[in-house]
Design a protein around this motif. Structure first.
Motif, short mmCIF file in Angstrom:
data_model
loop_
_atom_site.label_atom_id
_atom_site.label_comp_id
_atom_site.label_asym_id
_atom_site.label_seq_id
_atom_site.Cartn_x
_atom_site.Cartn_y
_atom_site.Cartn_z
N THR A 52 40.77 50.94 41.30
CA THR A 52 41.82 50.28 42.07
C THR A 52 42.12 48.88 41.57
OG1 THR A 52 40.17 49.54 43.69
CG2 THR A 52 41.32 51.61 44.15
N GLY A 53 41.37 48.40 40.59
CA GLY A 53 41.62 47.09 40.03
C GLY A 53 41.51 45.99 41.08
N GLY A 54 42.49 45.11 41.08
CA GLY A 54 42.48 43.97 41.99
C GLY A 54 43.18 44.20 43.29
N ALA A 55 43.42 45.46 43.66
CA ALA A 55 44.13 45.76 44.91
C ALA A 55 43.48 45.06 46.09
CB ALA A 55 44.15 47.27 45.15
N GLY A 56 44.32 44.43 46.91
CA GLY A 56 43.82 43.72 48.08
C GLY A 56 43.47 42.27 47.83
N GLY A 57 43.51 41.85 46.56
CA GLY A 57 43.17 40.47 46.23
C GLY A 57 44.38 39.58 46.06
N THR A 58 44.15 38.33 45.70
CA THR A 58 45.21 37.37 45.44
C THR A 58 46.02 37.79 44.22
OG1 THR A 58 43.86 35.58 46.34
CG2 THR A 58 45.66 34.94 44.89
N THR A 59 47.32 37.51 44.23
CA THR A 59 48.19 37.77 43.09
C THR A 59 48.54 36.47 42.40
OG1 THR A 59 49.14 39.76 44.10
CG2 THR A 59 50.41 38.72 42.36
N VAL A 60 48.38 36.44 41.07
CA VAL A 60 48.61 35.25 40.26
C VAL A 60 49.62 35.58 39.18
CG1 VAL A 60 47.53 33.54 38.76
CG2 VAL A 60 46.24 34.51 40.66
N ARG A 61 50.58 34.69 38.93
CA ARG A 61 51.51 34.87 37.81
C ARG A 61 51.03 34.00 36.64
NH1 ARG A 61 56.95 36.61 37.16
NH2 ARG A 61 56.54 37.83 39.04
N ALA A 62 50.95 34.59 35.43
CA ALA A 62 50.50 33.87 34.25
C ALA A 62 51.48 34.09 33.10
CB ALA A 62 49.11 34.34 33.84
N THR A 63 51.71 33.05 32.33
CA THR A 63 52.58 33.13 31.16
C THR A 63 51.85 32.72 29.88
OG1 THR A 63 53.42 30.89 31.56
CG2 THR A 63 54.66 32.73 32.53
N THR A 64 50.58 32.40 29.98
CA THR A 64 49.76 32.07 28.82
C THR A 64 48.40 32.73 28.94
OG1 THR A 64 48.67 30.09 29.73
CG2 THR A 64 50.86 29.78 28.75
N GLY A 65 47.70 32.86 27.82
CA GLY A 65 46.36 33.39 27.86
C GLY A 65 45.41 32.48 28.60
N THR A 66 45.61 31.17 28.47
CA THR A 66 44.78 30.23 29.19
C THR A 66 44.90 30.41 30.70
OG1 THR A 66 44.97 28.62 27.39
CG2 THR A 66 44.28 27.77 29.53
N GLN A 67 46.11 30.67 31.17
CA GLN A 67 46.30 30.89 32.60
C GLN A 67 45.62 32.18 33.06
OE1 GLN A 67 50.54 30.75 33.18
NE2 GLN A 67 50.65 28.52 32.97
N ILE A 68 45.60 33.20 32.21
CA ILE A 68 44.87 34.43 32.55
C ILE A 68 43.39 34.13 32.72
CG2 ILE A 68 44.17 36.72 31.74
CD1 ILE A 68 46.87 36.90 30.30
N HIS A 69 42.82 33.42 31.76
CA HIS A 69 41.40 33.07 31.84
C HIS A 69 41.13 32.17 33.05
CE1 HIS A 69 40.56 33.92 27.30
NE2 HIS A 69 40.45 35.01 28.05
N ALA A 70 42.03 31.22 33.31
CA ALA A 70 41.84 30.32 34.44
C ALA A 70 41.88 31.07 35.77
CB ALA A 70 42.91 29.23 34.44
N ALA A 71 42.72 32.07 35.86
CA ALA A 71 42.77 32.88 37.08
C ALA A 71 41.46 33.60 37.31
CB ALA A 71 43.92 33.88 37.00
N LEU A 72 40.87 34.15 36.24
CA LEU A 72 39.57 34.81 36.36
C LEU A 72 38.49 33.82 36.76
CD1 LEU A 72 39.75 37.03 33.15
CD2 LEU A 72 40.04 37.81 35.50
N CYS A 73 38.52 32.64 36.16
CA CYS A 73 37.49 31.64 36.41
C CYS A 73 37.65 30.97 37.77
CB CYS A 73 37.52 30.57 35.32
SG CYS A 73 37.08 31.19 33.69
N GLY A 74 38.83 31.04 38.35
CA GLY A 74 39.07 30.39 39.63
C GLY A 74 38.71 31.20 40.84
N ARG A 75 38.21 32.42 40.64
CA ARG A 75 37.84 33.27 41.78
C ARG A 75 36.52 32.82 42.40
NH1 ARG A 75 37.24 38.93 39.49
NH2 ARG A 75 36.34 37.72 37.79
N ALA A 76 36.30 33.23 43.62
CA ALA A 76 35.06 32.87 44.31
C ALA A 76 33.84 33.48 43.62
CB ALA A 76 35.13 33.31 45.77
N ALA A 77 34.02 34.67 43.07
CA ALA A 77 32.91 35.37 42.40
C ALA A 77 33.49 36.29 41.34
CB ALA A 77 32.08 36.16 43.41
N GLY A 78 32.61 36.80 40.50
CA GLY A 78 33.06 37.67 39.42
C GLY A 78 33.61 38.99 39.87
#
Length: 527
Positions: A52-78
């Motif tokens: 189900t992937g990230g279903a039920g979680g926060t939705t983030v829009r990213a336009t760079t690879g850095t923003q993708i990584h930052a979204a992963l790193c900004g979560r409460a847990a892995g």
């Protein structure tokens, strides 16, 4: 709750100090083009508790690879669920390593390492990963959808991901790769490797409605003749075009390969070796060579072939290290799969695949019978329709187990082991088999799974699910953790009965719930 999560994640992104991260757009609303709820995982990715992937979680829009990584790193847990909507071109110039407690990223690839419950989906004008591969390692419950990945190199410049467009390795579970465009501009001599590789204990993966083209290597399952622990992979409704070999190469394990269109396989096709077993049905092969068999090794693999169409296919002579299946395409084993699926006729596969496969095709899918439709874009968390060799009876929807006595006999869960897909703060997997209804397990989100496991095969025919004090269990599946087969499905807590089954691991997967569900006890009985 979603709004608070979005604000918290936005604050994390802004304070990282990495250029461009603050430009990320966060929203709790689905994209008009695609969302995490678009379609449902099929094939083996729908087994083992589902994907189900990230279903039920926060939705983030990213336009760079850095923003993708930052979204992963900004979560409460892995394992905090997240949907990352990507638009634009992701490349080396806009991708950097980002650090955090919930991530383990790299500068030369999109790194999904030691994480779970993530969806990356292309939206808007589309998402292209240009010369930058996607690497999944020690992770689970990942969805990649509506993305283009092209020209990833392992030699020359720039280098990324060992030359693989998408690669998975080291204890990866439940990945659904859907509506992707994967392409190279040559083979190994031009600096490219595989388009879709799996190795070192990767299981329960589906590649669907995708195009793979202009490469020396389509993809492999297992990196060597001894790397045979990768299994339960489904390939369906994909287009392989102008590929030299490996569509895929299988070393050990089980694969289901159906309704794919193969055009211009230049050297060899589906290469089953080292004991692998492949069910190959209703595929269309055109202008190709040696489309199925064991090639370049004396370590034989096996196949069951049925319903395939061969259009201008040529075959090599049999030798010690090349055993083509043709021209008769005679089966050498039988393979059964634990899920239901609808086959298109092989004659219409090229037409179906041309209308559905690849990124930016509107996420259309086949409805069977050579017809297509666009999936529902606002569906609830899906419950995969799965059967074993015989139809699976409907699950028991009983009164809450706390209002009914346990069945007679010994609770086999007492003293057993336990694990699961995720756990909320303050809960534990072991709480479901400690005999104490005051303790409980909850997933980190609205869905998740918890398992009871034994050191030796244990016969079970009845399970009592006692709900915890928070949330309400909705839809669920009871899964044979050894095989991925669904034993029962239903809704609500209570007593579940099924034919006596010897298992080392029994999984209760919550696929739908009100709020965050909880289970206080998962009792198991022989009768």
């Amino acid at each position: 709750m979603k709004r608070r999560n979005a604000l918290r994640l936005h604050a994390v992104l802004v304070t990282t100090g990495v250029a461009g991260i603050a430009a990320a757009v966060l929203t709790g609303l689905p994209s008009p083009d695609a969302s995490a709820a678009t379609g449902a995982a099929t094939g083996y990715a729908a087994q083992n508790g589902g994907t189900t992937g990230g279903a039920g979680g926060t939705t983030v829009r990213a336009t760079t690879g850095t923003q993708i990584h930052a979204a992963l790193c900004g979560r409460a847990a892995g394992d905090t669920p997240i949907v990352i909507e990507v638009e634009g071109t992701i490349n080396h110039g806009n991708t950097t390593k980002v650090s955090g407690g919930s991530c383990n990223t790299a500068a030369d690839r999109i790194e999904l390492k030691e994480i779970s419950n993530v969806t990356i989906v292309g939206v808007g004008a589309g998402a292209t990963f240009d010369q930058l591969g996607i690497h999944i390692r020690d992770s689970s419950n990942i969805i990649l959808q509506n993305l283009t990945v092209r020209n990833v190199k392992k030699s020359g410049s720039p280098l990324s991901n060992g030359g693989d467009a998408i690669s998975m390795e080291s204890s990866v579970r439940n990945v659904w790769a859907d509506h992707l465009t994967l392409e190279a501009s040559g083979g190994e001599s031009e600096g490219y490797d595989g388009l879709f590789d799996m190795k070192d204990d990767t299981q329960f993966v589906t590649l669907s409605y995708s195009t793979l083209s202009n490469s020396g290597r389509g993809g492999l399952i297992g990196s060597s003749e001894t790397d045979t622990g990768n299994s339960f992979i489904t390939f369906h409704h994909n287009l392989y075009s102008n590929i030299d070999s490996r569509v895929p190469l299988l070393r050990g394990g089980v694969a289901h390969i159906y309704n794919n269109s193969y055009v211009s396989l230049n050297e060899s096709g589906i290469n089953s070796r080292a004991g692998a077993k492949a069910l190959v049905e209703n595929n269309h092969f055109k202008n190709s060579k040696d489309v199925l068999g064991t090639f370049y090794t004396s370590a034989t693999g096996y196949w069951q072939a049925r319903g395939n169409v061969l259009d201008n296919v040529t075959w090599s002579a049999t030798s010690a290290e090349n055993r083509p299946a043709g021209p008769a395409m005679t089966s050498t084993t039988t393979v059964s799969v634990p899920y239901t699926y609808t086959l298109d006729g092989a004659d219409c596969v090229p037409s179906i695949v041309s209308r559905t496969a690849g990124a930016n095709k509107g996420l259309k899918v086949s409805t069977g019978g050579c017809a297509t439709t666009a999936p529902v874009t606002s569906a609830p968390v899906p419950v995969p329709s799965v059967t074993s060799a015989a139809p699976v009876p409907s699950g028991t929807s009983a009164a809450p187990a706390t209002s009914a006595p346990a069945p007679g006999g010994t609770n086999l869960s007492l003293g057993a082991g336990a694990d699961g897909s995720s756990k909320a703060s303050g809960s534990s997997y072991g709480n479901v088999r400690d005999g104490n209804t005051a303790t409980q397990w909850s997933p980190n989100g609205a869905t998740g799974s918890v398992s009871v496991k034994w050191g030796v095969a244990t016969t079970v025919s009845r399970v009592v699910v006692r709900p915890g004090t928070i949330g309400t269990i909705g839809a669920w599946q009871l899964i044979n953790g050894d095989t991925g087969a669904v034993l029962r499905s239903g809704t609500g807590a209570g007593t579940i009965t099924f034919p006596a089954t010897a298992v080392k691991k029994l999984t209760f997967a919550v696929t739908g719930a009100t709020g965050t569900p909880s289970v206080s006890e998962l009792e198991t009985y022989a009768s």
